[in-house]
Design a protein around this motif. Structure first.
Motif, mmCIF file in Angstrom:
data_model
loop_
_atom_site.group_PDB
_atom_site.id
_atom_site.type_symbol
_atom_site.label_atom_id
_atom_site.label_comp_id
_atom_site.label_asym_id
_atom_site.label_seq_id
_atom_site.Cartn_x
_atom_site.Cartn_y
_atom_site.Cartn_z
ATOM 1 N N UNK A 43 27.518 -0.557 -2.703
ATOM 2 C CA UNK A 43 28.158 0.201 -1.629
ATOM 3 C C UNK A 43 29.672 -0.010 -1.634
ATOM 4 N N UNK A 44 30.414 1.066 -1.450
ATOM 5 C CA UNK A 44 31.875 1.000 -1.442
ATOM 6 C C UNK A 44 32.435 0.634 -0.075
ATOM 7 N N UNK A 45 31.674 0.924 0.983
ATOM 8 C CA UNK A 45 32.142 0.642 2.349
ATOM 9 C C UNK A 45 31.038 -0.017 3.176
ATOM 10 N N UNK A 46 30.583 -1.190 2.774
ATOM 11 C CA UNK A 46 29.457 -1.811 3.485
ATOM 12 C C UNK A 46 29.812 -2.147 4.933
ATOM 13 N N UNK A 47 28.888 -1.882 5.866
ATOM 14 C CA UNK A 47 29.157 -2.170 7.277
ATOM 15 C C UNK A 47 29.144 -3.662 7.584
ATOM 16 N N UNK A 48 28.478 -4.454 6.730
ATOM 17 C CA UNK A 48 28.402 -5.899 6.960
ATOM 18 C C UNK A 48 28.519 -6.622 5.623
ATOM 19 N N UNK A 49 29.332 -7.693 5.629
ATOM 20 C CA UNK A 49 29.449 -8.528 4.447
ATOM 21 C C UNK A 49 29.160 -9.980 4.819
ATOM 22 N N UNK A 50 28.609 -10.713 3.859
ATOM 23 C CA UNK A 50 28.383 -12.145 4.037
ATOM 24 C C UNK A 50 29.685 -12.894 3.742
ATOM 25 N N UNK A 51 29.758 -14.165 4.106
ATOM 26 C CA UNK A 51 30.973 -14.945 3.795
ATOM 27 C C UNK A 51 31.335 -14.947 2.314
ATOM 28 N N UNK A 95 0.803 -1.220 0.000
ATOM 29 C CA UNK A 95 0.000 0.000 0.000
ATOM 30 C C UNK A 95 0.839 1.274 0.000
ATOM 31 N N UNK A 96 2.099 1.175 0.424
ATOM 32 C CA UNK A 96 2.936 2.367 0.595
ATOM 33 C C UNK A 96 4.007 2.400 -0.490
ATOM 34 N N UNK A 97 3.709 3.096 -1.588
ATOM 35 C CA UNK A 97 4.639 3.159 -2.707
ATOM 36 C C UNK A 97 5.949 3.839 -2.310
ATOM 37 N N UNK A 98 5.850 4.859 -1.460
ATOM 38 C CA UNK A 98 7.052 5.572 -1.025
ATOM 39 C C UNK A 98 8.013 4.661 -0.278
ATOM 40 N N UNK A 99 7.490 3.814 0.589
ATOM 41 C CA UNK A 99 8.345 2.894 1.341
ATOM 42 C C UNK A 99 8.981 1.855 0.428
ATOM 43 N N UNK A 100 8.206 1.345 -0.524
ATOM 44 C CA UNK A 100 8.763 0.377 -1.465
ATOM 45 C C UNK A 100 9.853 1.016 -2.320
ATOM 46 N N UNK A 101 9.640 2.260 -2.714
ATOM 47 C CA UNK A 101 10.641 2.983 -3.499
ATOM 48 C C UNK A 101 11.934 3.126 -2.710
ATOM 49 N N UNK A 102 11.810 3.447 -1.425
ATOM 50 C CA UNK A 102 12.997 3.629 -0.599
ATOM 51 C C UNK A 102 13.736 2.306 -0.397
ATOM 52 N N UNK A 103 12.982 1.205 -0.231
ATOM 53 C CA UNK A 103 13.640 -0.087 -0.047
ATOM 54 C C UNK A 103 14.354 -0.512 -1.332
ATOM 55 N N UNK A 104 13.737 -0.246 -2.484
ATOM 56 C CA UNK A 104 14.410 -0.540 -3.754
ATOM 57 C C UNK A 104 15.704 0.258 -3.866
ATOM 58 N N UNK A 105 15.640 1.496 -3.441
ATOM 59 C CA UNK A 105 16.833 2.353 -3.470
ATOM 60 C C UNK A 105 17.909 1.798 -2.525
ATOM 61 N N UNK A 106 17.496 1.323 -1.353
ATOM 62 C CA UNK A 106 18.448 0.763 -0.384
ATOM 63 C C UNK A 106 19.080 -0.511 -0.924
ATOM 64 N N UNK A 107 18.292 -1.340 -1.618
ATOM 65 C CA UNK A 107 18.870 -2.545 -2.221
ATOM 66 C C UNK A 107 19.904 -2.162 -3.280
ATOM 67 N N UNK A 108 19.596 -1.153 -4.080
ATOM 68 C CA UNK A 108 20.553 -0.689 -5.094
ATOM 69 C C UNK A 108 21.831 -0.175 -4.434
ATOM 70 N N UNK A 115 25.537 -6.964 2.788
ATOM 71 C CA UNK A 115 24.154 -7.245 3.176
ATOM 72 C C UNK A 115 23.478 -5.997 3.747
ATOM 73 N N UNK A 116 24.160 -4.866 3.690
ATOM 74 C CA UNK A 116 23.568 -3.578 4.032
ATOM 75 C C UNK A 116 24.476 -2.494 3.462
ATOM 76 N N UNK A 117 23.965 -1.274 3.420
ATOM 77 C CA UNK A 117 24.753 -0.171 2.853
ATOM 78 C C UNK A 117 25.235 0.756 3.956
ATOM 79 N N UNK A 118 26.310 1.475 3.656
ATOM 80 C CA UNK A 118 26.842 2.423 4.639
ATOM 81 C C UNK A 118 26.066 3.730 4.635
#
Length: 344
Positions: free
Chosen positions: A52-60, A34-47, A65-68
């Motif tokens: 990300x050049x300096x990710x705070x967490x990396x998988x093995x 229902x919330x297009x704005x939130x979905x847009x922001x999550x898509x942006x966060x996935x991108x 797995x997240x952006x700085x």
């Protein structure tokens, strides 16, 4: 925003992060809710996370797995000016995503990333793709370019072609149970409910109620325009070339219209919640099922002189109005015809 800031969407965020950690991220997703704005922001966060050049967490496997949210790539993606993250939005007065837009998008994402690890294509309001645009997109969804991710966002998944949906992974954004209402919305609705529950009824009174609704919609459109104009590249790059500025202006106008229509739909949904409460009150269903206890008094006053069938018909009237407004019907006329049919 980083993934950790999406409160209430932990299942969706957790699934995406698990897919990143396992190296099994899908090539195409449909985000619905229902919330297009939130979905847009999550898509942006996935991108951002993918690039990300300096990710705070990396998988093995080495994948972030997240952006700085601070590096150059994150900032450019957040500001909408990274060449490897492309957006498509409804354009023109018809608010349609055209085949030309999709062809341009396909051409861009078919090329290797220029500055980042991944190409990301995000289609806002994917339900607004016309049939020709959707069909032109099918081959790309079947055979996506390497190191690319395509994300379709929609608040009307039932209007997205099944041929598109069948080629994508679907993630649904859960909404809060019951009616979501802000302080401003509550104040407005209390005024509307109070006027509607007055014992004297007349055609003039009905037009006054209609005026309250259209005035609220006008304020929402003005507020939306101010917010999106402030965030547009037009405000940050006043010296851009003419062709670029014209493109941004078209995108801005389309974004304003799309966001306004979303807010209009939310306002009418709020009215539907209220009409639902009135209907439940005519059936003596008790307070536990009431979605808007803040206007209980006005709800009970209206329910006292309405038959259950009339209250139920009000719900159907608003549902028909919502469907009608998804077309290119003239808004003022549709609102007048629809809202004046309410049995109050």
């Amino acid at each position: 925003m980083s993934f950790g800031q999406f409160s209430g969407q932990e299942p969706v965020v957790g699934l995406l992060q698990k897919s990143l950690a396992n190296g099994r991220l899908g090539h195409a997703y449909v985000f619905s809710g229902d919330d297009l704005g939130q979905m847009e922001q999550l898509a942006r966060t996935l991108a951002k996370t993918l690039n990300c050049l300096n990710p705070p967490h990396r998988a093995p496997n080495g994948q972030a797995v997240d952006c700085c949210d601070q590096c150059l790539n994150c900032r450019r993606i957040e500001n909408g000016n990274h060449p490897d993250v492309q957006w498509a939005r409804p354009e023109s007065k018809t608010r349609i995503i055209t085949i030309d837009q999709i062809r341009d998008l396909i051409q861009i994402i078919s090329l290797k990333p220029t500055e980042a690890e991944y190409k990301v294509a995000i289609i806002l309001a994917a339900d607004r793709m016309n049939v020709q645009a959707a069909n032109a997109f099918l081959k790309t969804l079947e055979e996506p370019p390497s190191r690319s991710v395509i994300i379709l966002l929609t608040t009307a998944i039932d209007q997205v072609l099944e041929t598109i949906l069948s080629r994508c992974l679907r993630l649904h954004f859960a909404g809060e149970p019951g009616a979501k209402i802000t302080t401003d919305e509550l104040t407005w609705l209390q005024g509307l409910a109070g006027a509607a529950s007055e014992p004297k009824k007349s055609l003039l009174g009905r037009y006054r109620l209609l005026s309250q609704i259209t005035t609220r919609l006008g304020a929402l459109k003005e507020e939306t325009a101010k917010q999106l104009e402030a965030a547009s590249p037009l405000s940050r790059y006043p010296d851009a070339e003419k062709d670029t500025r014209e493109k941004w202006e078209d995108e801005l106008n389309a974004a304003i219209e799309a966001e306004y229509r979303r807010k209009r739909s939310e306002l009418l949904l709020l009215l539907q919640w209220w009409m639902r409460d009135i209907w439940l009150s005519t059936l003596k269903m008790g307070e536990a099922m009431i979605a808007l206890p803040q206007i209980k008094s006005a709800t009970e006053k209206l329910a006292a002189h309405l038959a259950a069938e009339d209250a139920s018909e009000n719900l159907r009237t608003l549902e028909r109005l919502q469907r009608l407004l998804r077309t290119n019907v003239q808004e003022t006329l549709a609102l007048e015809i629809g809202l004046l049919k309410l049995r109050l």
